[in-house]
Each structure stands twice: as C-alpha cells, then as structure tokens.
Design an enzyme around this catalytic site. Structure first.
Site, PDB file in Angstrom:
ATOM      1  N   SER A   1     146.137 -14.133  74.638  1.00 56.23           N
ATOM      2  CA  SER A   1     145.960 -12.713  74.944  1.00 56.23           C
ATOM      3  C   SER A   1     147.120 -11.942  74.323  1.00 56.23           C
ATOM      4  O   SER A   1     148.278 -12.177  74.667  1.00 56.23           O
ATOM      5  CB  SER A   1     145.949 -12.552  76.474  1.00 56.23           C
ATOM      6  OG  SER A   1     145.991 -11.201  76.842  1.00 56.23           O
TER       7      SER A   1
ATOM      8  N   LYS B   1     142.310 -12.582  72.170  1.00 56.72           N
ATOM      9  CA  LYS B   1     141.989 -11.407  72.996  1.00 56.72           C
ATOM     10  C   LYS B   1     143.026 -10.335  72.700  1.00 56.72           C
ATOM     11  O   LYS B   1     144.214 -10.608  72.669  1.00 56.72           O
ATOM     12  CB  LYS B   1     142.039 -11.840  74.462  1.00 56.72           C
ATOM     13  CG  LYS B   1     142.121 -10.740  75.477  1.00 56.72           C
ATOM     14  CD  LYS B   1     141.776 -11.302  76.856  1.00 56.72           C
ATOM     15  CE  LYS B   1     142.762 -10.874  77.921  1.00 56.72           C
ATOM     16  NZ  LYS B   1     142.433 -11.472  79.238  1.00 56.72           N
TER      17      LYS B   1
ATOM     18  N   LYS C   1     144.478  -6.592  73.840  1.00 59.64           N
ATOM     19  CA  LYS C   1     144.503  -5.560  74.870  1.00 59.64           C
ATOM     20  C   LYS C   1     144.234  -4.222  74.195  1.00 59.64           C
ATOM     21  O   LYS C   1     144.761  -3.956  73.101  1.00 59.64           O
ATOM     22  CB  LYS C   1     145.879  -5.544  75.540  1.00 59.64           C
ATOM     23  CG  LYS C   1     146.153  -6.809  76.343  1.00 59.64           C
ATOM     24  CD  LYS C   1     145.277  -6.857  77.576  1.00 59.64           C
ATOM     25  CE  LYS C   1     145.642  -8.035  78.467  1.00 59.64           C
ATOM     26  NZ  LYS C   1     144.823  -8.047  79.698  1.00 59.64           N
TER      27      LYS C   1
ATOM     28  N   ASP D   1     140.264  -6.546  75.852  1.00 60.87           N
ATOM     29  CA  ASP D   1     140.432  -6.416  77.308  1.00 60.87           C
ATOM     30  C   ASP D   1     141.044  -5.043  77.591  1.00 60.87           C
ATOM     31  O   ASP D   1     142.147  -4.752  77.143  1.00 60.87           O
ATOM     32  CB  ASP D   1     141.341  -7.531  77.834  1.00 60.87           C
ATOM     33  CG  ASP D   1     141.490  -7.515  79.357  1.00 60.87           C
ATOM     34  OD1 ASP D   1     140.895  -6.634  80.013  1.00 60.87           O
ATOM     35  OD2 ASP D   1     142.201  -8.395  79.892  1.00 60.87           O
TER      36      ASP D   1
ATOM     37  N   GLU E   1     136.210  -7.243  77.964  1.00 66.34           N
ATOM     38  CA  GLU E   1     136.656  -7.557  79.322  1.00 66.34           C
ATOM     39  C   GLU E   1     137.041  -6.287  80.089  1.00 66.34           C
ATOM     40  O   GLU E   1     137.782  -5.452  79.579  1.00 66.34           O
ATOM     41  CB  GLU E   1     137.851  -8.515  79.231  1.00 66.34           C
ATOM     42  CG  GLU E   1     138.378  -9.013  80.565  1.00 66.34           C
ATOM     43  CD  GLU E   1     139.470 -10.084  80.391  1.00 66.34           C
ATOM     44  OE1 GLU E   1     139.525 -10.740  79.328  1.00 66.34           O
ATOM     45  OE2 GLU E   1     140.269 -10.255  81.326  1.00 66.34           O
TER      46      GLU E   1
ATOM     47  N   ASP F   1     136.836  -9.050  85.106  1.00 65.20           N
ATOM     48  CA  ASP F   1     138.073  -9.702  85.550  1.00 65.20           C
ATOM     49  C   ASP F   1     138.444  -9.085  86.910  1.00 65.20           C
ATOM     50  O   ASP F   1     138.031  -9.592  87.964  1.00 65.20           O
ATOM     51  CB  ASP F   1     139.156  -9.484  84.465  1.00 65.20           C
ATOM     52  CG  ASP F   1     140.552  -9.947  84.856  1.00 65.20           C
ATOM     53  OD1 ASP F   1     140.735 -10.432  85.983  1.00 65.20           O
ATOM     54  OD2 ASP F   1     141.493  -9.817  84.040  1.00 65.20           O
TER      55      ASP F   1
ATOM     56  N   LYS G   1     140.156 -16.330  87.539  1.00 63.56           N
ATOM     57  CA  LYS G   1     141.581 -16.604  87.751  1.00 63.56           C
ATOM     58  C   LYS G   1     141.710 -17.067  89.188  1.00 63.56           C
ATOM     59  O   LYS G   1     141.392 -16.289  90.107  1.00 63.56           O
ATOM     60  CB  LYS G   1     142.409 -15.327  87.576  1.00 63.56           C
ATOM     61  CG  LYS G   1     142.379 -14.737  86.180  1.00 63.56           C
ATOM     62  CD  LYS G   1     143.144 -13.418  86.128  1.00 63.56           C
ATOM     63  CE  LYS G   1     143.143 -12.846  84.718  1.00 63.56           C
ATOM     64  NZ  LYS G   1     143.745 -11.484  84.664  1.00 63.56           N
TER      65      LYS G   1
ATOM     66  N   GLY H   1     144.518 -15.791  82.702  1.00 62.22           N
ATOM     67  CA  GLY H   1     145.919 -16.068  83.024  1.00 62.22           C
ATOM     68  C   GLY H   1     146.586 -14.837  83.595  1.00 62.22           C
ATOM     69  O   GLY H   1     146.071 -13.725  83.468  1.00 62.22           O
TER      70      GLY H   1
HETATM   71  O1  OSB Z   1     143.873  -8.765  82.316  1.00 58.89           O
HETATM   72  O2  OSB Z   1     143.789 -10.809  81.825  1.00 58.89           O
HETATM   73  C1  OSB Z   1     144.452  -9.832  82.138  1.00 58.89           C
HETATM   74  C2  OSB Z   1     148.170 -10.684  82.104  1.00 58.89           C
HETATM   75  C3  OSB Z   1     148.590  -9.996  83.221  1.00 58.89           C
HETATM   76  C4  OSB Z   1     147.685  -9.255  83.942  1.00 58.89           C
HETATM   77  C5  OSB Z   1     146.361  -9.194  83.544  1.00 58.89           C
HETATM   78  C6  OSB Z   1     145.925  -9.880  82.421  1.00 58.89           C
HETATM   79  C7  OSB Z   1     146.861 -10.610  81.673  1.00 58.89           C
HETATM   80  C8  OSB Z   1     146.546 -11.303  80.435  1.00 58.89           C
HETATM   81  C9  OSB Z   1     147.482 -12.407  80.012  1.00 58.89           C
HETATM   82  O3  OSB Z   1     145.628 -11.010  79.716  1.00 58.89           O
HETATM   83  C10 OSB Z   1     146.881 -13.741  80.137  1.00 58.89           C
HETATM   84  C11 OSB Z   1     147.932 -14.815  80.003  1.00 58.89           C
HETATM   85  O4  OSB Z   1     148.178 -15.216  78.878  1.00 58.89           O
HETATM   86  O5  OSB Z   1     148.495 -15.243  81.029  1.00 58.89           O
HETATM   87 MG    MG Z   2     141.816  -9.099  82.024  1.00 57.79          MG
END
Ligand code: OSB
Ligand code: MG
Length: 368
Positions: free
Chosen positions: A135, A161, A163, A188, A213, A238, A262, A290
């Site tokens: 991510s 992924k 952001k 995402d 996402e 999510d 998660k 994650g």
């Molecule tokens: O939206 O998936 C998410 C990290 C912190 C809070 C929300 C998210 C995330 C990530 C990171 O996308 C995922 C990771 O590599 O731990």
């Molecule tokens: Mg997410």
C-alpha cells in the site's frame, strides 16, 4: 486453558517514512502489545488502534482504557475452551473491536502454542507461501509515486495499492496505469468522496483497476451500493465492515464485491474467519488488509491470509517497508516474490524482548 498472567504495554515505533492517506499522516506508531500466559506458554497479540480517531473512533488511548478497565481483568483466571468464543466473559462490551482483537489474537497464539501447532493450521489454512501486495501512501509528486511503484514491482509485490484523495486521484492513477499497463493496480480512498463524485469514478472505471477500496463514507453502505451499480470496477469495503452483520448487509445490497478483512477492525480472528466463510459461500473474494502493524500483528495477518478464500494479495508487506528494525525474529521479507510462513508453533516469530523493553512507554500487568 486459564490465563494466569496478562501484560499490556505500549511501544512507540518510528515509521521509516511518513504514511499519508486521505484522512491524515502517520510518522510513528503507538502500538499496544499483549502477552497472555497459561501453563508456562506465552501468546502475543497486537492492538491496531491508531494514534488519532481518523480511521476508526478507537485510538491507542481508548484501547488502553477499554483493555485495562473492562476486557483484561475478567479474562484473568477465566476458564476458556477454544478456539472460538475466547472473549465470552466480556461479550457484554459493545464496540471497541480493535481493543478486543488485541487480546483475542494473543489468546489464539497462546492456544496454538499450547497445542504445538502453527496458528495458520489452527485457523484451518494452508502452509504455502503467499503472494502479497503493498500500500503506497499519497505522494506529493507523480515522479516519486512512479519511482516507488516501479521499485515495489521489482521487489516482487504482486499488487500495488495507491492511496487517493481529491486532487490526487484520476490524473495520477492514469500516469501509473500508462507506465505499468499490466500491473495489478488498485486505489484506496479511505472515505474521501461522496456520491457527488460519481463522474470521477466513471472515468476511473476505464483504468482497469482490480478494485476501488472504500471510496465513500465509512458508514455509508447504501451509498456504496448506489455507486457499485454505476461501475464495472469492483468496490472493496474496508472501514464500513466491522462485523459479520455489516458484511451480510453489504453483500446483500451489492455494495461490495470484494472485502478487505483486517482482524483488528472486526474484533479478532474468529470474526475475521466468519466474514471469510460468509464471503466464500457467496463467491466473494477477500484479502487481508494491514494497519501498519509491527511483526506481531503482521504474523497474525499472514496466518489468517492462508485461509482458502483469501485469493487476492494482502497488504502484508516486508518489515523493512515500515521499520528500520522490526520487533520480531525473523523479520518478514519477500523471498522470490513470496511471503513465506515463519516456522514453529503459534505465530511462528519470536518477539525481541530486549528491543521491546527499550521501546516500551508504559506497562500494566494483571496477575502473575
Ligand atoms: O485503509 O487500508 C487502509 C494503513 C493505516 C490505516 C488504514 C489503511 C492502511 C493501509 C496500510 O493501507 C496497509 C499496511 O501496509 O499495513
Ligand atoms: Mg483501506
């Protein structure tokens, strides 16, 4: 099994680089680690609550409060029959799923260690290495993003992924798609948009993303179903999915065609597995998300992701992607583009106690 000692601690761990998402930036983590002891064995868990309530209402501080005041005291000396319903004595506590998950996962690890089996086996998974994704936080410059995506693909990550947030979305994604026409890409939004942005998503629909996402509000399952009806690209929820009930509602409304599971967000491994089972019955693929976990939480996520319905690569990246040094041995790393399961009972990795002690900000013990 009857826990005779529980220890909760907060460690502070700096991230190697700022992780920026639509709702805020993280530079370091305040992580709660849990140790629970029975019959001379110790199980480890991690609470994924963040420093501020931007992803969930829970924070490191609320989780500390709920764990120390309400969840941990009744579990001490409680007779438990596993592997499900480990938290039966505190079922009356509403919400606070991240706090619950921290101790629930420690109890799963403990059970697996007492049975001398790997956690993935106790959960019902398969022991094969897994393809994983990464991510990538919001980058202020497209050139940095393109360089990072290229680097991760070279390292062997199977899915990237990105952001997104208003102003850093369509154009940026288009550049990445043009440069990497074959890559498994997704975006995402962490709830940064509303149904007013539908024309933007229609354009995004042409980019061949494997999913989008959590585009809309964290409580707006109905709006997601309206958006999904307009798009070819699957929506993956999510934040909106906190329980099996949420998952049932979202699937019924066709608000999501993929679910990011998660364990921290849904109250633990039993709930995560129940959502997995439900999705599997409905032929809906899932993957393990994650929360910038340390090696303890990452080990739990990896064990969960061995269940057969986890058919898409998870956000289970190498330790080095987050930390200059992890708190477990061995660290998580990609080997030939795959994440291998650590050997041994329970979560399979060993927490580095001297290092954890050095990072500890506060500790509270129950029993022992
Ligand atoms: O939206 O998936 C998410 C990290 C912190 C809070 C929300 C998210 C995330 C990530 C990171 O996308 C995922 C990771 O590599 O731990
Ligand atoms: Mg997410």
């Amino acid at each position: 099994m009857r826990p005779n000692r529980i220890e909760l601690r907060e460690i502070r761990l700096p991230l190697r680089e700022v992780f920026q998402i639509s709702s805020g930036a993280r530079r370091h983590r305040r992580i709660l680690l849990l140790q629970v002891e029975a019959e001379g064995q110790v199980g480890w868990g991690e609470c994924v609550a963040a420093e501020d309530p931007s992803y969930s209402y829970e924070t490191t501080e609320t989780a500390w409060h709920i764990l120390t005041e309400f969840l941990l005291p009744p579990l001490l000396e409680a007779e438990m029959e596993g592997p499900e319903d480990l938290l039966a004595p505190v079922d009356w506590v509403r919400g606070h799923r991240m706090a619950r998950a921290g101790i629930e996962m420690a109890l799963w690890d403990l059970q697996a260690r007492l049975l001398e089996v790997p956690l993935w086996e106790l959960l019902g998974g398969r022991g094969e290495p897994l393809a994983v994704g990464v991510s990538v936080g919001i980058q202020p410059e497209d050139t940095t993003l393109l360089r990072k995506v290229e680097g991760y693909l070279e390292e062997g990550y199977a899915r990237i992924k990105m952001k997104i947030k208003p102003g850093r979305d369509l154009e940026m994604l288009r550049k990445v798609r043009d440069r990497f026409p074959e890559a498994l890409l997704m975006a995402d939004a962490n709830s940064a948009y509303s149904l007013d942005d539908i024309s933007l998503f229609r354009e995004m629909d042409d980019l061949g993303l494997i999913m989008i996402e959590q585009p809309l509000g964290h409580e707006d399952i109905l709006d997601h179903s309206r958006l999904q009806a307009e798009l070819e690209t699957p929506i993956c929820l999510d934040e909106s999915i906190r329980s099996e009930g949420d998952a049932r509602l979202a699937l019924d409304l066709d608000a999501t065609r993929i679910i990011n599971i998660k364990p921290g967000r849904v109250g633990g491994l039993a709930s995560a597995r129940a959502i997995h089972d439900l999705c599997r019955e409905s032929d809906v693929p899932v993957w393990c998300g994650g929360m910038l976990e340390s090696g303890v939480g990452r080990a739990h996520n990896l064990a969960l992701a061995t269940l057969p319905g986890f058919t898409l690569p998870g956000d289970i990246s190498a330790s080095r992607r987050y930390w200059s040094q992890d708190v477990v041995h061995p660290e998580f790393a990609l080997k030939d583009g795959l994440m291998h399961l650590p050997e041994g009972p329970g979560i399979g990795v060993s927490p580095d106690l001297p290092r954890i002690d050095a990072l500890t900000h506060r500790v509270q013990q129950f029993g022992g």
